[in-house]
Design a protein around this motif. Structure first.
Motif, PDB file in Angstrom:
ATOM      1  N   ASP A 115       0.777  -1.044   0.191  1.00 27.30           N
ATOM      2  CA  ASP A 115       0.155  -0.011   0.107  1.00 27.30           C
ATOM      3  C   ASP A 115       0.855   1.257  -0.186  1.00 27.30           C
ATOM      4  OD1 ASP A 115      -2.635  -1.232   0.463  1.00 27.30           O
ATOM      5  OD2 ASP A 115      -1.708  -1.998   2.129  1.00 27.30           O
ATOM      6  N   VAL A 116       1.876   1.375   0.562  1.00 31.18           N
ATOM      7  CA  VAL A 116       2.822   2.180   0.824  1.00 31.18           C
ATOM      8  C   VAL A 116       4.221   2.001   0.832  1.00 31.18           C
ATOM      9  CG1 VAL A 116       3.509   3.953   2.434  1.00 31.18           C
ATOM     10  CG2 VAL A 116       1.285   3.601   2.481  1.00 31.18           C
ATOM     11  N   VAL A 117       4.915   2.643  -0.093  1.00 34.45           N
ATOM     12  CA  VAL A 117       6.545   2.533  -0.138  1.00 34.45           C
ATOM     13  C   VAL A 117       7.166   3.624   0.793  1.00 34.45           C
ATOM     14  CG1 VAL A 117       8.655   2.408  -1.544  1.00 34.45           C
ATOM     15  CG2 VAL A 117       6.371   1.213  -2.253  1.00 34.45           C
ATOM     16  N   ALA A 144       9.666   6.676 -10.170  1.00 36.10           N
ATOM     17  CA  ALA A 144       8.915   6.765 -11.347  1.00 36.10           C
ATOM     18  C   ALA A 144       8.434   5.717 -12.157  1.00 36.10           C
ATOM     19  CB  ALA A 144      10.061   7.608 -11.985  1.00 36.10           C
ATOM     20  N   ASP A 145       9.024   4.312 -11.822  1.00 30.80           N
ATOM     21  CA  ASP A 145       8.529   3.361 -12.243  1.00 30.80           C
ATOM     22  C   ASP A 145       7.135   2.928 -11.830  1.00 30.80           C
ATOM     23  OD1 ASP A 145      10.945   3.061 -13.694  1.00 30.80           O
ATOM     24  OD2 ASP A 145      11.807   1.483 -12.631  1.00 30.80           O
ATOM     25  N   LEU A 146       7.057   3.367 -10.598  1.00 36.85           N
ATOM     26  CA  LEU A 146       5.749   2.770  -9.742  1.00 36.85           C
ATOM     27  C   LEU A 146       4.721   3.882 -10.076  1.00 36.85           C
ATOM     28  CD1 LEU A 146       7.036   2.289  -6.166  1.00 36.85           C
ATOM     29  CD2 LEU A 146       6.113   0.607  -8.007  1.00 36.85           C
ATOM     30  N   SER A 147       5.063   4.877 -10.714  1.00 35.43           N
ATOM     31  CA  SER A 147       3.914   5.756 -11.024  1.00 35.43           C
ATOM     32  C   SER A 147       3.030   5.612 -12.407  1.00 35.43           C
ATOM     33  CB  SER A 147       4.405   7.304 -11.093  1.00 35.43           C
ATOM     34  OG  SER A 147       5.469   7.348 -12.408  1.00 35.43           O
ATOM     35  N   THR A 148       3.586   4.589 -13.261  1.00 32.16           N
ATOM     36  CA  THR A 148       3.273   4.069 -14.162  1.00 32.16           C
ATOM     37  C   THR A 148       2.182   2.804 -13.935  1.00 32.16           C
ATOM     38  OG1 THR A 148       4.951   2.619 -15.003  1.00 32.16           O
ATOM     39  CG2 THR A 148       5.106   4.773 -15.508  1.00 32.16           C
ATOM     40  N   PRO A 197      -0.929   0.584 -12.685  1.00 29.93           N
ATOM     41  CA  PRO A 197      -2.447   0.955 -12.173  1.00 29.93           C
ATOM     42  C   PRO A 197      -2.655   0.669 -10.819  1.00 29.93           C
ATOM     43  CG  PRO A 197      -2.266  -1.087 -13.619  1.00 29.93           C
ATOM     44  CD  PRO A 197      -0.683  -0.481 -13.507  1.00 29.93           C
ATOM     45  N   ASP A 198      -2.009  -0.341 -10.273  1.00 30.19           N
ATOM     46  CA  ASP A 198      -2.080  -0.837  -8.711  1.00 30.19           C
ATOM     47  C   ASP A 198      -1.042   0.241  -7.890  1.00 30.19           C
ATOM     48  OD1 ASP A 198       0.000  -2.248  -9.633  1.00 30.19           O
ATOM     49  OD2 ASP A 198      -0.408  -3.753  -8.309  1.00 30.19           O
ATOM     50  N   ARG A 199      -0.710   1.293  -8.240  1.00 29.10           N
ATOM     51  CA  ARG A 199       0.542   2.046  -7.674  1.00 29.10           C
ATOM     52  C   ARG A 199       0.361   2.258  -6.331  1.00 29.10           C
ATOM     53  NH1 ARG A 199       2.283   6.731  -6.251  1.00 29.10           N
ATOM     54  NH2 ARG A 199       1.137   8.425  -6.675  1.00 29.10           N
ATOM     55  N   PRO A 200       1.376   1.915  -5.257  1.00 21.75           N
ATOM     56  CA  PRO A 200       1.258   2.325  -4.163  1.00 21.75           C
ATOM     57  C   PRO A 200       1.410   3.903  -3.783  1.00 21.75           C
ATOM     58  CG  PRO A 200       3.403   1.070  -4.628  1.00 21.75           C
ATOM     59  CD  PRO A 200       2.539   1.206  -5.677  1.00 21.75           C
ATOM     60  N   GLN A 201       1.071   4.350  -2.671  1.00 27.62           N
ATOM     61  CA  GLN A 201       1.753   5.597  -2.236  1.00 27.62           C
ATOM     62  C   GLN A 201       3.076   5.521  -1.994  1.00 27.62           C
ATOM     63  OE1 GLN A 201      -0.687   8.648  -1.638  1.00 27.62           O
ATOM     64  NE2 GLN A 201      -1.413   7.168  -3.168  1.00 27.62           N
ATOM     65  N   VAL A 202       3.807   6.486  -2.460  1.00 27.48           N
ATOM     66  CA  VAL A 202       5.278   6.570  -2.204  1.00 27.48           C
ATOM     67  C   VAL A 202       5.724   7.857  -1.453  1.00 27.48           C
ATOM     68  CG1 VAL A 202       7.646   6.743  -3.206  1.00 27.48           C
ATOM     69  CG2 VAL A 202       5.710   5.464  -4.176  1.00 27.48           C
ATOM     70  N   ILE A 203       6.248   7.498  -0.205  1.00 29.03           N
ATOM     71  CA  ILE A 203       6.977   8.606   0.804  1.00 29.03           C
ATOM     72  C   ILE A 203       8.400   8.549   0.569  1.00 29.03           C
ATOM     73  CG2 ILE A 203       6.884   9.357   2.923  1.00 29.03           C
ATOM     74  CD1 ILE A 203       4.231   7.863   3.360  1.00 29.03           C
ATOM     75  N   ALA A 204       8.913   9.686   0.096  1.00 25.20           N
ATOM     76  CA  ALA A 204      10.457  10.002  -0.022  1.00 25.20           C
ATOM     77  C   ALA A 204      11.113  10.148   1.257  1.00 25.20           C
ATOM     78  CB  ALA A 204      10.936  10.853  -1.103  1.00 25.20           C
ATOM     79  N   LEU A 205      12.224   9.489   1.671  1.00 26.24           N
ATOM     80  CA  LEU A 205      12.679   9.815   2.939  1.00 26.24           C
ATOM     81  C   LEU A 205      14.311  10.158   2.406  1.00 26.24           C
ATOM     82  CD1 LEU A 205      11.806   6.402   4.864  1.00 26.24           C
ATOM     83  CD2 LEU A 205      10.623   8.630   4.966  1.00 26.24           C
ATOM     84  N   THR A 206      14.409  11.303   2.834  1.00 28.01           N
ATOM     85  CA  THR A 206      15.916  11.567   2.402  1.00 28.01           C
ATOM     86  C   THR A 206      16.374  13.038   3.287  1.00 28.01           C
ATOM     87  OG1 THR A 206      17.321  12.476   0.706  1.00 28.01           O
ATOM     88  CG2 THR A 206      15.018  13.246   0.564  1.00 28.01           C
ATOM     89  N   ALA A 229      11.780  14.886  -6.354  1.00 29.64           N
ATOM     90  CA  ALA A 229      11.007  13.683  -5.546  1.00 29.64           C
ATOM     91  C   ALA A 229       9.450  13.668  -6.121  1.00 29.64           C
ATOM     92  CB  ALA A 229      11.214  14.034  -4.307  1.00 29.64           C
ATOM     93  N   MET A 230       8.942  14.983  -5.963  1.00 27.91           N
ATOM     94  CA  MET A 230       7.460  15.113  -6.321  1.00 27.91           C
ATOM     95  C   MET A 230       7.072  14.827  -7.768  1.00 27.91           C
ATOM     96  SD  MET A 230       6.328  15.095  -3.339  1.00 27.91           S
ATOM     97  CE  MET A 230       4.925  15.335  -2.841  1.00 27.91           C
ATOM     98  N   SER A 231       8.163  15.353  -8.824  1.00 22.66           N
ATOM     99  CA  SER A 231       7.806  15.005 -10.054  1.00 22.66           C
ATOM    100  C   SER A 231       8.238  13.602 -10.369  1.00 22.66           C
ATOM    101  CB  SER A 231       8.567  16.017 -10.708  1.00 22.66           C
ATOM    102  OG  SER A 231       9.854  15.929 -10.853  1.00 22.66           O
ATOM    103  N   ALA A 232       8.986  12.959  -9.764  1.00 25.63           N
ATOM    104  CA  ALA A 232       9.082  11.637  -9.895  1.00 25.63           C
ATOM    105  C   ALA A 232       8.035  10.482  -9.506  1.00 25.63           C
ATOM    106  CB  ALA A 232      10.456  11.049  -9.266  1.00 25.63           C
ATOM    107  N   GLY A 233       7.157  11.071  -8.890  1.00 26.08           N
ATOM    108  CA  GLY A 233       6.055  10.343  -8.480  1.00 26.08           C
ATOM    109  C   GLY A 233       5.924  10.052  -7.150  1.00 26.08           C
TER     110      GLY A 233
END
Length: 125
Positions: A53-55, A71-75, A77-86, A97-101
């Motif tokens: 559900d979340v990465v 970016a790969d996950l953004s394509t 259809p069952d895409r999980p939510q992605v939270i960048a940690l950095t 990060a936001m433009s990558a998905g």
């Protein structure tokens, strides 16, 4: 039960996330199944075989940039939510990060309440 994939190469950071989730008072968060990957390769393998559900995604990994995974996950259809940690918190890095998905961005080091808040807002109801 929700599944969260933590993609983080530093063992200490994985231990921290485990501890934060284990001590959460919110039943939804405490009930999360936490999967872990220490590299992009392992994360890609996990995501190929397991729905999450979340990465929680470290951006700087030894085998590549986590934003390529976002970016790969953004394509999907069952895409999980992605939270960048950095620890990279400059405005252009956040924008990348936001433009990558990525759906959210959490600065390192983060506090337990920060992680719990952003995770709760991205888990399915």
């Amino acid at each position: 039960m929700s599944r969260v994939l933590l993609v983080e190469d530093e063992e200490l950071n994985r231990v921290l996330v485990r501890a934060i989730l284990a001590r959460a008072t919110d039943d939804v968060i405490r009930g999360v199944e936490l999967l872990e990957a220490g590299s992009l390769e392992r994360a890609r393998d996990t995501l190929a075989h397991t729905d999450v559900d979340v990465v929680l995604l470290d951006v700087n990994l030894p085998d590549g940039n986590g934003l390529s995974l976002a970016a790969d996950l953004s394509t999907r259809p069952d895409r999980p939510q992605v939270i960048a940690l950095t620890a990279s918190v400059l405005p252009h890095e956040r924008a990348a990060a936001m433009s990558a998905g990525c759906d959210a961005f959490l600065d390192k080091p983060y506090g337990a309440q920060d992680l719990l808040k952003v995770l709760a807002s991205h888990l399915p109801s």
